[in-house]
Design a protein around this motif. Structure first.
Motif, PDB file in Angstrom:
ATOM      1  N   GLY A  60       0.821  -1.209   0.000  1.00 25.48           N
ATOM      2  CA  GLY A  60       0.000   0.000   0.000  1.00 25.48           C
ATOM      3  C   GLY A  60       0.855   1.260   0.000  1.00 25.48           C
ATOM      4  O   GLY A  60       0.588   2.198  -0.752  1.00 25.48           O
ATOM      5  N   LYS A  61       1.887   1.256   0.810  1.00 23.90           N
ATOM      6  CA  LYS A  61       2.766   2.427   0.880  1.00 23.90           C
ATOM      7  C   LYS A  61       3.526   2.611  -0.425  1.00 23.90           C
ATOM      8  O   LYS A  61       3.719   3.732  -0.887  1.00 23.90           O
ATOM      9  CB  LYS A  61       3.748   2.282   2.041  1.00 23.90           C
ATOM     10  CG  LYS A  61       3.107   2.568   3.385  1.00 23.90           C
ATOM     11  CD  LYS A  61       4.132   2.409   4.476  1.00 23.90           C
ATOM     12  CE  LYS A  61       3.624   2.999   5.787  1.00 23.90           C
ATOM     13  NZ  LYS A  61       4.587   2.800   6.869  1.00 23.90           N
ATOM     14  N   TRP A  62       3.945   1.482  -0.983  1.00 31.41           N
ATOM     15  CA  TRP A  62       4.640   1.554  -2.269  1.00 31.41           C
ATOM     16  C   TRP A  62       3.718   2.187  -3.327  1.00 31.41           C
ATOM     17  O   TRP A  62       4.133   3.088  -4.066  1.00 31.41           O
ATOM     18  CB  TRP A  62       5.084   0.158  -2.731  1.00 31.41           C
ATOM     19  CG  TRP A  62       5.503   0.175  -4.158  1.00 31.41           C
ATOM     20  CD1 TRP A  62       6.714   0.596  -4.661  1.00 31.41           C
ATOM     21  CD2 TRP A  62       4.683  -0.148  -5.290  1.00 31.41           C
ATOM     22  NE1 TRP A  62       6.699   0.546  -6.029  1.00 31.41           N
ATOM     23  CE2 TRP A  62       5.468   0.095  -6.440  1.00 31.41           C
ATOM     24  CE3 TRP A  62       3.379  -0.613  -5.436  1.00 31.41           C
ATOM     25  CZ2 TRP A  62       4.977  -0.127  -7.723  1.00 31.41           C
ATOM     26  CZ3 TRP A  62       2.890  -0.819  -6.713  1.00 31.41           C
ATOM     27  CH2 TRP A  62       3.682  -0.587  -7.842  1.00 31.41           C
ATOM     28  N   ALA A  63       2.456   1.733  -3.374  1.00 33.85           N
ATOM     29  CA  ALA A  63       1.516   2.241  -4.378  1.00 33.85           C
ATOM     30  C   ALA A  63       1.265   3.740  -4.176  1.00 33.85           C
ATOM     31  O   ALA A  63       1.217   4.505  -5.139  1.00 33.85           O
ATOM     32  CB  ALA A  63       0.206   1.461  -4.327  1.00 33.85           C
ATOM     33  N   LEU A  64       1.117   4.137  -2.918  1.00 35.64           N
ATOM     34  CA  LEU A  64       0.883   5.550  -2.631  1.00 35.64           C
ATOM     35  C   LEU A  64       2.065   6.401  -3.103  1.00 35.64           C
ATOM     36  O   LEU A  64       1.884   7.434  -3.754  1.00 35.64           O
ATOM     37  CB  LEU A  64       0.683   5.756  -1.124  1.00 35.64           C
ATOM     38  CG  LEU A  64      -0.692   5.371  -0.574  1.00 35.64           C
ATOM     39  CD1 LEU A  64      -0.649   5.302   0.948  1.00 35.64           C
ATOM     40  CD2 LEU A  64      -1.758   6.366  -1.040  1.00 35.64           C
ATOM     41  N   GLU A  65       3.257   5.939  -2.780  1.00 35.22           N
ATOM     42  CA  GLU A  65       4.440   6.711  -3.149  1.00 35.22           C
ATOM     43  C   GLU A  65       4.612   6.785  -4.662  1.00 35.22           C
ATOM     44  O   GLU A  65       4.858   7.848  -5.228  1.00 35.22           O
ATOM     45  CB  GLU A  65       5.695   6.098  -2.501  1.00 35.22           C
ATOM     46  CG  GLU A  65       6.950   6.855  -2.878  1.00 35.22           C
ATOM     47  CD  GLU A  65       8.182   6.403  -2.101  1.00 35.22           C
ATOM     48  OE1 GLU A  65       8.039   5.579  -1.173  1.00 35.22           O
ATOM     49  OE2 GLU A  65       9.268   6.885  -2.426  1.00 35.22           O
ATOM     50  N   GLU A  66       4.452   5.640  -5.303  1.00 34.42           N
ATOM     51  CA  GLU A  66       4.613   5.575  -6.756  1.00 34.42           C
ATOM     52  C   GLU A  66       3.581   6.464  -7.468  1.00 34.42           C
ATOM     53  O   GLU A  66       3.917   7.202  -8.387  1.00 34.42           O
ATOM     54  CB  GLU A  66       4.463   4.106  -7.192  1.00 34.42           C
ATOM     55  CG  GLU A  66       4.645   3.828  -8.655  1.00 34.42           C
ATOM     56  CD  GLU A  66       6.076   4.057  -9.142  1.00 34.42           C
ATOM     57  OE1 GLU A  66       7.008   4.035  -8.312  1.00 34.42           O
ATOM     58  OE2 GLU A  66       6.234   4.277 -10.358  1.00 34.42           O
ATOM     59  N   ALA A  67       2.332   6.421  -6.991  1.00 34.38           N
ATOM     60  CA  ALA A  67       1.267   7.215  -7.615  1.00 34.38           C
ATOM     61  C   ALA A  67       1.509   8.704  -7.406  1.00 34.38           C
ATOM     62  O   ALA A  67       1.307   9.506  -8.323  1.00 34.38           O
ATOM     63  CB  ALA A  67      -0.093   6.805  -7.054  1.00 34.38           C
ATOM     64  N   CYS A  68       1.935   9.077  -6.214  1.00 36.83           N
ATOM     65  CA  CYS A  68       2.201  10.495  -5.936  1.00 36.83           C
ATOM     66  C   CYS A  68       3.382  10.985  -6.760  1.00 36.83           C
ATOM     67  O   CYS A  68       3.360  12.080  -7.310  1.00 36.83           O
ATOM     68  CB  CYS A  68       2.469  10.723  -4.443  1.00 36.83           C
ATOM     69  SG  CYS A  68       0.977  10.605  -3.447  1.00 36.83           S
ATOM     70  N   PHE A  69       4.409  10.147  -6.849  1.00 39.17           N
ATOM     71  CA  PHE A  69       5.555  10.510  -7.684  1.00 39.17           C
ATOM     72  C   PHE A  69       5.099  10.743  -9.118  1.00 39.17           C
ATOM     73  O   PHE A  69       5.472  11.720  -9.765  1.00 39.17           O
ATOM     74  CB  PHE A  69       6.646   9.423  -7.649  1.00 39.17           C
ATOM     75  CG  PHE A  69       7.598   9.542  -8.789  1.00 39.17           C
ATOM     76  CD1 PHE A  69       8.593  10.511  -8.760  1.00 39.17           C
ATOM     77  CD2 PHE A  69       7.464   8.750  -9.924  1.00 39.17           C
ATOM     78  CE1 PHE A  69       9.447  10.670  -9.844  1.00 39.17           C
ATOM     79  CE2 PHE A  69       8.305   8.913 -11.007  1.00 39.17           C
ATOM     80  CZ  PHE A  69       9.307   9.866 -10.972  1.00 39.17           C
TER      81      PHE A  69
END
Ligand code: C2E
Ligand code: CA
Ligand code: CA
Ligand code: CA
Length: 279
Positions: A90-99
């Motif tokens: 979940g954290k990976w997805a959030l970071e990747e999407a925000c990036f």
């Protein structure tokens, strides 16, 4: 760790069914993939019925495994939940999407918002609001640029952290969408208690509405609920023009589905967006 995983199999008897073995193998591979960066986000456009403009994109996780090929989220998400990797995912997805959203903006590509899917377990993490605030700051995004898609399992979750985390995230200005609306347990009560701003009409409704009067009536009812509560109703799984027209006629706000595009890599989405025009 691949060698380690192989070693682990020797502890199990031949009687252990192959399904369980496959699952264990997947679990090990999933762990490696997360650490090794073998996940990708694909983006699916959402189109506003009223304006014909891009409403936003939904980020969907993709995993390509060397031997297994493409493993669908329907398969790896439940495993990630059970083996405690869903927090990291979940954290990976959030970071990747925000990036990604930051990168689009930086290059002048106008994407209004990005939606990320989170599991109920992601909300057990009391540091989630802080983590999200950190990402927004780091990538220079407004809280309203991010939508978290949650399902009814999140709403039903009795873990006390869940409501607290959801409220905190909402208080920051991050938007919440209720995914798969209309399936599972009745979610009307949850709408009363939780600060959702988007309803995602489940794709099963869209699929069956033109051959089943009851489904059509239910679809209409969901759209009316959204209207009276001032929520944005997003129809999922819109595959053809007929479905699109039916939903538009009923006053649905946003359409998402193969009619416009399958989820795609960021670069391909950019190309899609350049050529996108709705008639
Ligand atoms: P979802 O959130 O309901 O996502 C919509 C699913 O419908 C996606 O499947 C999407 O590819 C598919 N879809 C989109 N348009 C159409 C259409 O027109 N017709 C049809 N038949 N299907 C369409 P996908 O990507 O395989 O994801 C399946 C589920 O896995 C998602 O359902 C979501 O619950 C979960 N998922 C995906 N990525 C993530 C993630 O990063 N985190 C979490 N927690 N769950 C995820
Ligand atoms: Ca979703
Ligand atoms: Ca859905
Ligand atoms: Ca509306």
């Amino acid at each position: 760790t691949k060698a380690q995983n192989r070693g682990r199999f020797s502890f199990f008897s031949d009687e252990m069914n192959s399904q369980a073995q496959e699952r264990l193998a997947l679990e090990g591979a999933l762990r490696d993939a997360l650490r090794g960066g073998d996940f990708e986000l694909h983006y699916q456009p959402q189109v506003n019925f009223h304006t014909g403009l891009l409403h936003g994109v939904e980020a969907l996780a993709r995993w390509h495994h060397d031997q297994l090929g493409q493993v669908s989220p329907a398969r790896f998400i439940p495993i990630a939940e059970e083996c405690g990797l869903i927090g990291e995912l979940g954290k990976w997805a959030l970071e990747e999407a925000c990036f990604q959203l930051h990168d689009w903006r930086r290059r002048g590509i106008d994407v209004p918002s990005v939606s990320v899917n989170l599991s109920s377990t992601n909300f057990h993490d009391l540091e989630l609001p802080q983590f999200i605030a950190g990402l927004l700051q780091r990538f220079d995004l407004a809280p309203g640029d991010l939508t978290l898609e949650i399902t009814e399992t999140v709403m039903m979750d009795t873990n006390p952290s869940t409501t607290r985390t959801i409220r905190e995230v909402h208080a920051q200005g991050v938007k919440l969408a209720m995914d798969d609306f209309g399936t599972g347990y009745s979610s009307l009560g949850y709408l009363r208690n939780l600060p959702v701003c988007e309803l995602k009409l489940d794709q099963s409704f869209v699929r069956d509405m033109d051959r089943d009067q009851t489904v059509l009536a239910l679809t209409n009812a969901v759209i009316r609920i959204g209207e009276s509560l001032d929520l944005i109703v997003v129809a999922e799984g819109v595959e053809d023009k007929r479905q699109y027209d039916l939903l538009k006629q009923q006053g649905c706000d946003v359409a998402q589905g193969y009619l416009f595009s399958r989820p795609m890599l960021a670069g391909i989405f950019e190309h899609w967006l350049k050529n996108f025009k709705i008639d």
